[in-house]
Design an enzyme around this catalytic site. Structure first.
Site, mmCIF file in Angstrom:
data_model
loop_
_atom_site.group_PDB
_atom_site.id
_atom_site.type_symbol
_atom_site.label_atom_id
_atom_site.label_comp_id
_atom_site.label_asym_id
_atom_site.label_seq_id
_atom_site.Cartn_x
_atom_site.Cartn_y
_atom_site.Cartn_z
ATOM 1 N N GLY A 72 -5.154 -2.129 6.031
ATOM 2 C CA GLY A 72 -6.349 -1.915 5.221
ATOM 3 C C GLY A 72 -7.324 -3.053 5.396
ATOM 4 O O GLY A 72 -7.126 -3.943 6.233
ATOM 5 N N GLY A 73 -8.383 -3.003 4.613
ATOM 6 C CA GLY A 73 -9.418 -4.020 4.722
ATOM 7 C C GLY A 73 -8.918 -5.383 4.283
ATOM 8 O O GLY A 73 -9.353 -6.416 4.781
ATOM 9 N N MET A 74 -7.984 -5.397 3.338
ATOM 10 C CA MET A 74 -7.537 -6.664 2.769
ATOM 11 C C MET A 74 -6.180 -7.106 3.312
ATOM 12 O O MET A 74 -5.914 -8.295 3.440
ATOM 13 C CB MET A 74 -7.441 -6.511 1.255
ATOM 14 C CG MET A 74 -7.093 -7.767 0.522
ATOM 15 S SD MET A 74 -7.168 -7.515 -1.247
ATOM 16 C CE MET A 74 -5.776 -6.462 -1.517
ATOM 17 N N VAL A 117 0.416 -3.218 5.361
ATOM 18 C CA VAL A 117 1.637 -2.757 4.701
ATOM 19 C C VAL A 117 2.733 -2.652 5.761
ATOM 20 O O VAL A 117 2.523 -2.080 6.832
ATOM 21 C CB VAL A 117 1.415 -1.394 4.009
ATOM 22 C CG1 VAL A 117 2.695 -0.937 3.311
ATOM 23 C CG2 VAL A 117 0.276 -1.475 3.009
ATOM 24 N N GLY A 170 0.945 0.417 7.911
ATOM 25 C CA GLY A 170 -0.415 0.730 7.482
ATOM 26 C C GLY A 170 -1.264 -0.523 7.440
ATOM 27 O O GLY A 170 -0.736 -1.635 7.341
ATOM 28 N N ASP A 194 -10.596 5.389 -6.596
ATOM 29 C CA ASP A 194 -10.662 5.738 -5.174
ATOM 30 C C ASP A 194 -9.690 6.881 -4.863
ATOM 31 O O ASP A 194 -8.978 6.845 -3.870
ATOM 32 C CB ASP A 194 -10.356 4.507 -4.313
ATOM 33 C CG ASP A 194 -10.827 4.705 -2.867
ATOM 34 O OD1 ASP A 194 -11.646 5.620 -2.623
ATOM 35 O OD2 ASP A 194 -10.377 3.954 -1.981
#
Lengths: 125, 346
Positions: free
Chosen positions: B35-37, B40, B33, B147
Site C-alpha cells: 500500500g501507500g504506507m 503486508v 500486499g 474507504d
C-alpha cells in the site's frame, strides 16, 4: 397447536363453502342444511387430522400429500352412502372436491402454520 | 557510470521488500500486499503454529507520524471485535524501529473478484447484508471506515465477509468526549491521499481521503469534520450498485457518482435502495448501515422497500406472486367445483 387450529378453521371454512355449492344442484336445495353441516363436520375432522400431522412433520410435501389422502378418504366414506332418492353413488362429485379440500388444507397449514413441534433434546449427564 | 541490469534491479527490489523479523516471534513467508504506507506480509507465528498477516511501514518513520497512524489503525481494529472485521493479534517493533501489527490472514476472494464468479443476486445480497452488519457494528463503536469499496472487502469460502483496510478510519467523537480521530492514508492506488506536509495524525479539515466513486460528495470536498455514519452509507450504496451492476459506480458512466447508470435486469426496488443510499445530501440517505440492511432484508423477503413506494396494483401483484401456489390451488379447486356442478346438471 397453532397448526391444528389453523387446519380446523380452514377445514370449517372450506367445508361450509363446499357444502354451500350444493345450492347450484336443484335436487339438493331442500337438504342444504344437513349437507352444509355434514360437509363442515367432515372438513373440520380432516383439518384436525391434517393439523396433527403438520405439527409433527417438517416436510411440506408430506403434509400436502397427507391432506390429499385424508380428504379423499373422508370423501370416500361420504360417497359410500347412496343417494336415498335415486340410490346412486356420487363418487367423482364428492371425492374430487373433497380431495382438493384436503390438499388445500394441507398446503395452507404447512405453508402458513409456522414451525413444527420441537422434540425435547436428550439430556447429557 | 554503469547501469544496473533489470535482473539486478529485480534482486535489489526483492531484497528491499524483505524484512528482518529476527527479534520478533514471526517467520517471514512472503509479501502479499502493498500500500501507500506499508507492506503486508504473510508470516508464521511458531508459538501458535499459525499463519498471520503482518503489516509494517515501508521505511523507518523519522517524524513518527506514520508510526502513530499504524498504531492507531491497529487500535481501531482491536476495538472492533466482530466476525465481519479482520481481527488484530499483536503490535510490535522491528529492530530498525519500524512498527508493525499482525492480524488474521484472510483466505478468500476480494469482493470485486468474487462477484465475477457467477454468484446469484441472492448470494450477492446476502453478502452485502453481512457487510452492512459489520459496518453497523463499527458505527455502534463510533468508528467510520471511510474507504469502503469492493477491493477492501474479502469474501470467504463459506460466504463470510471481512472488512479490511481500516487505514483511513475515523473515530467519531462522543458528545461527552474530547475530539479524537485517526486515520492513515492507505493502500490502494485509487485512494486519494492529498495531505498537507507535516499534518498531524488527526484528519485535517480539507484533507481528501477515500476512493472516487465510493466516497460521498462531502468527503470528496474534504469536509472531514462533517462526516458521520452516512458517509459510509454512501459507500455501501456504491458497493451495492457495484454488486448489482458488476462495475464500480464511477465506471458506470455516471456523471455524478450519486446516480449510477443501471444495466438491464436490475430490480427497480434495489436500484432505488442503492440510489437512496447514494443521495448527495446526507440527510436524504439512510441513517445508518443497519437501516440499509433492513431494506435489503425487505427485498429478500419479498416485501416493499421504503425507497421504492409501490402502487396498489403493484402491491397486489407482489402479493399474488408471493402466494402464487396458494392462488393456483384455490383456482384449481374453484374450477373443479364448477365443472363437477355443471356435470351434475341434468
Amino acid at each position: 397447536m397453532k397448526k391444528i387450529l389453523l387446519a380446523m378453521a380452514l377445514g370449517a371454512v372450506l367445508g361450509l363453502l363446499d357444502g354451500s355449492s350444493a345450492w347450484f344442484s336443484p335436487d339438493a336445495r331442500d337438504k342444504m342444511g344437513s349437507i352444509i353441516l355434514w360437509s363442515a363436520l367432515k372438513d373440520v375432522t380432516a383439518g384436525f387430522l391434517i393439523g396433527v400431522v403438520a405439527a409433527l412433520v417438517r416436510s411440506k410435501v408430506a403434509v400436502v400429500f397427507w391432506g390429499l389422502l385424508v380428504g379423499l378418504g373422508l370423501a370416500f366414506l361420504v360417497a359410500m352412502e347412496p343417494d336415498p332418492d335415486t340410490g346412486k353413488h356420487y363418487y367423482l362429485a364428492i371425492m374430487l372436491p373433497g380431495g382438493l379440500v384436503g390438499l388445500l388444507v394441507g398446503y395452507f397449514t404447512a405453508r402458513y402454520g409456522g414451525g413444527v413441534v420441537r422434540r425435547r433434546a436428550a439430556t447429557v449427564t | 557510470m554503469r547501469w544496473l541490469s533489470d535482473r539486478t534491479v529485480e534482486r535489489l527490489r526483492a531484497a528491499g521488500s524483505e524484512i528482518d523479523l529476527t527479534h520478533t516471534r514471526y517467520r517471514l513467508i512472503e509479501p502479499i500486499g502493498r500500500g501507500g504506507m506499508g507492506t503486508v506480509y504473510l508470516v508464521e507465528d511458531p508459538a501458535l503454529d499459525r499463519r498471520v498477516a503482518l503489516k509494517v511501514l515501508d521505511l523507518p518513520d523519522a517524524g513518527g507520524e506514520l508510526t502513530a497512524r499504524l498504531i492507531q489503525e491497529a487500535r481501531v481494529l482491536a476495538r472492533l471485535e466482530h466476525p465481519g472485521i479482520v481481527p488484530v493479534h499483536d503490535v510490535g517493533e522491528l529492530e530498525d524501529g519500524r512498527v508493525f501489527y499482525t492480524m488474521k490472514f484472510v483466505r478468500g476472494d476480494r469482493l470485486d473478484r468474487w462477484v465475477r464468479s457467477g454468484v446469484s443476486l441472492r448470494q450477492r445480497l446476502v453478502v452485502f447484508r453481512r457487510l452492512c452488519e459489520a459496518v453497523a457494528f463499527a458505527h455502534a463503536q463510533r468508528v467510520l471506515h471511510r474507504d469502503l469499496k469492493p477491493q477492501n472487502i474479502m469474501v470467504g469460502a463459506f460466504g463470510e465477509v471481512l472488512v479490511m483496510d481500516w487505514g483511513v478510519a475515523k473515530i467519531l467523537r462522543n458528545l461527552d468526549e474530547e475530539p479524537t480521530l485517526r486515520m492513515t492514508p492507505e493502500a490502494s492506488p485509487e485512494s486519494l491521499s492529498a495531505r498537507s506536509p507535516g499534518a498531524s495524525p488527526q484528519t485535517r479539515h480539507g484533507t481528501v481521503l477515500g476512493t472516487p466513486g465510493y466516497m460521498p460528495p462531502e468527503q470528496a470536498r474534504g469536509e472531514s469534520a462533517q462526516l458521520d455514519e452516512r458517509a459510509d452509507v454512501y459507500a455501501l450504496g456504491a458497493v451495492l450498485a457495484f454488486l448489482l451492476g458488476g462495475r464500480a459506480a464511477a465506471e458506470m458512466g455516471a456523471r455524478s457518482a450519486s446516480k449510477p447508470r443501471w444495466g438491464r435486469g436490475v430490480p427497480r426496488a434495489l436500484r432505488a435502495v442503492a440510489e437512496m443510499a447514494m443521495r448527495a445530501e446526507p440527510a436524504e440517505r439512510y441513517r445508518g448501515a443497519d437501516e440499509l440492511a433492513a431494506e435489503v432484508d425487505r427485498f429478500l423477503e419479498g416485501r416493499p422497500v421504503m425507497a421504492h413506494p409501490e402502487s396498489i396494483l403493484l402491491r397486489a401483484g407482489r402479493f399474488l406472486w408471493k402466494h402464487r401456489i396458494a392462488v393456483i390451488l384455490l383456482l384449481v379447486y374453484a374450477i373443479v367445483r364448477a365443472l363437477v356442478l355443471l356435470a351434475e346438471r341434468p
